[in-house]
Design a protein around this motif. Structure first.
Motif, short mmCIF file in Angstrom:
data_model
loop_
_atom_site.label_atom_id
_atom_site.label_comp_id
_atom_site.label_asym_id
_atom_site.label_seq_id
_atom_site.Cartn_x
_atom_site.Cartn_y
_atom_site.Cartn_z
N TRP A 1 -0.10 -16.32 -9.91
CA TRP A 1 0.27 -15.33 -8.89
C TRP A 1 1.60 -15.72 -8.24
CZ3 TRP A 1 -2.68 -11.02 -7.64
CH2 TRP A 1 -3.94 -10.95 -8.25
N ARG B 1 8.64 -3.87 -18.20
CA ARG B 1 8.96 -5.28 -18.38
C ARG B 1 10.13 -5.44 -19.32
NH1 ARG B 1 3.76 -8.12 -20.40
NH2 ARG B 1 5.10 -9.95 -20.45
N GLU C 1 8.56 -12.81 -6.75
CA GLU C 1 8.78 -11.38 -6.51
C GLU C 1 10.01 -11.18 -5.61
OE1 GLU C 1 4.17 -11.87 -6.26
OE2 GLU C 1 5.98 -12.93 -5.54
N TRP D 1 0.54 -5.90 -11.18
CA TRP D 1 0.91 -5.83 -9.77
C TRP D 1 -0.34 -5.50 -8.97
CZ3 TRP D 1 5.49 -7.16 -7.64
CH2 TRP D 1 6.62 -7.23 -8.48
N CYS E 1 9.75 -9.10 -10.58
CA CYS E 1 9.00 -10.36 -10.63
C CYS E 1 9.55 -11.16 -11.79
CB CYS E 1 7.52 -10.09 -10.79
SG CYS E 1 6.52 -11.57 -11.06
N ILE F 1 5.43 0.86 -14.00
CA ILE F 1 5.56 -0.55 -14.33
C ILE F 1 6.30 -0.67 -15.66
CG2 ILE F 1 3.32 -0.68 -15.51
CD1 ILE F 1 3.05 -3.54 -14.38
N MET G 1 0.93 -8.57 -17.63
CA MET G 1 1.43 -8.70 -16.26
C MET G 1 0.86 -7.59 -15.38
SD MET G 1 3.25 -11.40 -16.41
CE MET G 1 3.95 -11.32 -14.74
N TYR H 1 2.86 -7.00 -1.81
CA TYR H 1 2.72 -6.77 -3.24
C TYR H 1 2.88 -8.08 -4.00
CZ TYR H 1 2.67 -1.73 -2.65
OH TYR H 1 2.30 -0.45 -2.31
N TYR H 2 1.94 -8.32 -4.91
CA TYR H 2 1.93 -9.54 -5.70
C TYR H 2 2.03 -9.21 -7.18
CZ TYR H 2 -0.18 -11.54 -1.46
OH TYR H 2 -0.44 -11.94 -0.17
N CYS H 3 2.78 -10.01 -7.91
CA CYS H 3 2.68 -9.91 -9.37
C CYS H 3 1.83 -11.07 -9.86
CB CYS H 3 4.05 -9.89 -10.04
SG CYS H 3 4.93 -11.44 -10.05
N VAL I 1 9.17 -8.54 -14.88
CA VAL I 1 8.39 -7.30 -14.82
C VAL I 1 8.82 -6.56 -13.56
CG1 VAL I 1 6.45 -8.42 -13.61
CG2 VAL I 1 6.06 -6.31 -14.91
N LEU J 1 8.32 -2.98 -10.88
CA LEU J 1 7.48 -1.90 -10.38
C LEU J 1 8.37 -0.93 -9.63
CD1 LEU J 1 4.53 -0.86 -10.19
CD2 LEU J 1 4.46 -1.90 -7.90
#
Length: 123
Positions: free
Chosen positions: A113, A72, A6, A36, A22, A70, A34, A94-96, A79, A81
């Motif tokens: 992750w 992609r 990310e 978030w 990401c 979101i 995918m 924040y995680y994808c 991807v 956000l």
């Protein structure tokens, strides 16, 4: 093994915008749904948004609907956000994540992750 990285987090004032990215290492990126997620201090990880493999379907948490988008680019294995009208309560890591399952809002169903990126919204 899919590696996700990310970027794009940072400090922004309330009402501002940020765009998270990401990037995935996997050539078969287009076969993964995918998502978030985010996690604030002392809170559980929560779903933010997800996008289907083709990008034709998107899903959002009620708390971000109308403010976050979101998207992609399967050609770039990435991807995004887009976060607008940010609020202090959006502050979190924040995680994808990537999954081949059809449960876009359930973090347990995600197989891979990223390391996370910090988003801080000041009031």
């Amino acid at each position: 093994q899919v590696q996700l990285v990310e970027s794009g987090g940072g400090l922004v004032q309330a009402g501002g915008s940020l765009r998270l990215s990401c990037a995935a290492s996997e050539r078969t990126f287009s076969t993964y749904t995918m998502g978030w997620f985010r996690q604030a201090p002392g809170k559980e990880r929560e779903f933010v948004a997800a996008i289907s493999r083709s990008g034709g379907s998107t899903y959002y948490a009620d708390s971000v609907k109308g403010r976050f988008t979101i998207s992609r680019d399967n050609a770039k294995n990435t991807v995004y956000l887009q976060m607008n009208s940010l609020k202090p309560e959006d502050t979190a890591v924040y995680y994808c994540a990537a999954t081949k399952h059809m449960s876009p809002g359930n973090p347990v169903m995600y197989d891979y992750w990223g390391q996370g990126t910090q988003v801080t919204v000041s009031s």
